[in-house]
Design a protein around this motif. Structure first.
Motif, short mmCIF file in Angstrom:
data_model
loop_
_atom_site.label_atom_id
_atom_site.label_comp_id
_atom_site.label_asym_id
_atom_site.label_seq_id
_atom_site.Cartn_x
_atom_site.Cartn_y
_atom_site.Cartn_z
N GLU A 83 -1.92 52.76 -50.90
CA GLU A 83 -2.77 51.76 -51.53
C GLU A 83 -3.26 52.28 -52.88
O GLU A 83 -3.60 53.44 -53.02
N SER A 84 -3.32 51.41 -53.87
CA SER A 84 -3.86 51.79 -55.17
C SER A 84 -5.39 51.72 -55.15
O SER A 84 -5.98 51.05 -54.29
N VAL A 85 -6.01 52.38 -56.10
CA VAL A 85 -7.46 52.31 -56.24
C VAL A 85 -7.88 50.86 -56.50
O VAL A 85 -8.86 50.38 -55.93
N ARG A 86 -7.13 50.15 -57.31
CA ARG A 86 -7.44 48.74 -57.58
C ARG A 86 -7.42 47.93 -56.29
O ARG A 86 -8.33 47.14 -56.03
N SER A 87 -6.40 48.14 -55.45
CA SER A 87 -6.33 47.40 -54.18
C SER A 87 -7.51 47.74 -53.28
O SER A 87 -8.07 46.86 -52.63
N LEU A 88 -7.87 49.02 -53.23
CA LEU A 88 -9.03 49.42 -52.44
C LEU A 88 -10.28 48.72 -52.95
O LEU A 88 -11.07 48.18 -52.16
N CYS A 89 -10.49 48.71 -54.25
CA CYS A 89 -11.67 48.06 -54.83
C CYS A 89 -11.69 46.56 -54.50
O CYS A 89 -12.74 46.01 -54.18
N GLU A 90 -10.54 45.93 -54.53
CA GLU A 90 -10.47 44.50 -54.19
C GLU A 90 -10.80 44.27 -52.71
O GLU A 90 -11.52 43.33 -52.37
N ARG A 91 -10.28 45.13 -51.84
CA ARG A 91 -10.57 45.03 -50.40
C ARG A 91 -12.06 45.21 -50.14
O ARG A 91 -12.68 44.45 -49.39
N VAL A 92 -12.65 46.20 -50.77
CA VAL A 92 -14.07 46.49 -50.58
C VAL A 92 -14.94 45.39 -51.17
O VAL A 92 -15.96 45.02 -50.60
N THR A 93 -14.54 44.83 -52.30
CA THR A 93 -15.28 43.72 -52.90
C THR A 93 -15.33 42.53 -51.96
O THR A 93 -16.38 41.90 -51.79
N ALA A 94 -14.20 42.23 -51.33
CA ALA A 94 -14.16 41.11 -50.37
C ALA A 94 -15.11 41.38 -49.20
O ALA A 94 -15.84 40.48 -48.75
N TRP A 95 -15.14 42.62 -48.71
CA TRP A 95 -16.04 42.97 -47.60
C TRP A 95 -17.49 42.83 -48.05
O TRP A 95 -18.32 42.27 -47.34
N LEU A 96 -17.80 43.34 -49.23
CA LEU A 96 -19.17 43.29 -49.73
C LEU A 96 -19.61 41.84 -49.96
O LEU A 96 -20.75 41.48 -49.64
N ASP A 97 -18.72 41.00 -50.48
CA ASP A 97 -19.05 39.58 -50.67
C ASP A 97 -19.36 38.92 -49.33
O ASP A 97 -20.30 38.13 -49.22
N ALA A 98 -18.59 39.24 -48.30
CA ALA A 98 -18.81 38.65 -46.98
C ALA A 98 -20.12 39.13 -46.36
O ALA A 98 -20.88 38.34 -45.79
N ILE A 99 -20.41 40.42 -46.49
CA ILE A 99 -21.62 40.98 -45.89
C ILE A 99 -22.86 40.46 -46.61
O ILE A 99 -23.94 40.36 -46.03
N ALA A 100 -22.73 40.09 -47.88
CA ALA A 100 -23.86 39.55 -48.64
C ALA A 100 -24.31 38.19 -48.11
O ALA A 100 -25.44 37.78 -48.35
N GLU A 101 -23.43 37.52 -47.39
CA GLU A 101 -23.76 36.21 -46.83
C GLU A 101 -24.48 36.29 -45.48
O GLU A 101 -24.86 35.27 -44.92
N VAL A 102 -24.63 37.50 -44.97
CA VAL A 102 -25.23 37.70 -43.65
C VAL A 102 -26.63 38.28 -43.84
O VAL A 102 -26.82 39.24 -44.59
N GLU A 103 -27.57 37.69 -43.17
CA GLU A 103 -28.96 38.14 -43.30
C GLU A 103 -29.19 39.45 -42.56
O GLU A 103 -28.58 39.74 -41.55
#
Length: 190
Positions: A112-132
């Motif tokens: 996996e590239s660093v860019r791909s890792l950052c994209e994967r983590v961004t998606a996780w962080l976006d999802a967790i931001a929606e949870v109280e």
């Protein structure tokens, strides 16, 4: 709604001490002891998650956390370099290592590239931001680096400029897509 995420980096293992790309090694005795000494010091959380890697699971267990596996928190997939030391790979494939360290889109190891890792983590962080509520997660250091890059809206090339010491807490808090970041707070080992 404000989201709070406390990311815990794993305690030390043989792989970490040898600068070896994760090979699934167990925590070393010192790392396990430090994690056990910090048990009970983390904030209460509605969600407790863990990277499914051996050292993260063992760290969570030593900290006394009943954590659920979160595959999104798995470290950077290192392909054929997995289990090898950075020194060995640098000697055998110097151009590949140089490209990997300078180009966030490069994955000369077949992983996996660093860019791909950052994209994967961004998606996780976006999802967790929606949870109280608060989330505590034990995650690989490179995942924590990628989250810091995301929180700061920094270029992916900044990934290699961040160090994540073992058994430290990195805290993110935010709302409406804006994150605040507190890096590398040592866990209280009494």
């Amino acid at each position: 709604m404000t989201s709070r995420v406390t990311l815990i980096s794993p305690a030390t293992s043989r792989s970490l001490r040898e600068a070896r790309f994760d090979d699934g090694s167990l925590l070393d005795a010192q790392g396990a002891a430090r994690a056990q000494a910090a048990a009970g010091t983390l904030p209460t959380a509605e969600r407790v998650l863990v990277s499914p890697t051996v050292r993260c699971r063992e760290t969570a267990s030593a900290l006394g956390l009943a954590a659920l596996d979160s595959p999104e928190l798995t470290g950077l997939a290192m392909g054929r370099w997995r289990g090898r030391t950075l020194d060995d790979v640098s000697k055998e494939e110097p151009d590949a290592v140089s490209r990997w360290l300078s180009d966030p889109a490069a994955a000369p190891h077949g992983g996996e590239s660093v860019r791909s890792l950052c994209e994967r983590v961004t998606a996780w962080l976006d999802a967790i931001a929606e949870v109280e509520g608060r989330t505590v997660a034990v995650a690989e250091p490179e995942v924590i680096r990628a989250m810091a890059v995301t929180a700061l809206e920094a270029p992916h090339s900044a990934f290699w400029r961040l160090d994540v010491p073992p058994l430290t807490a990195t805290c993110l808090s935010g709302r409406s897509g804006r994150w605040n970041l507190r890096l590398g707070q040592a866990l209280d080992t009494r």
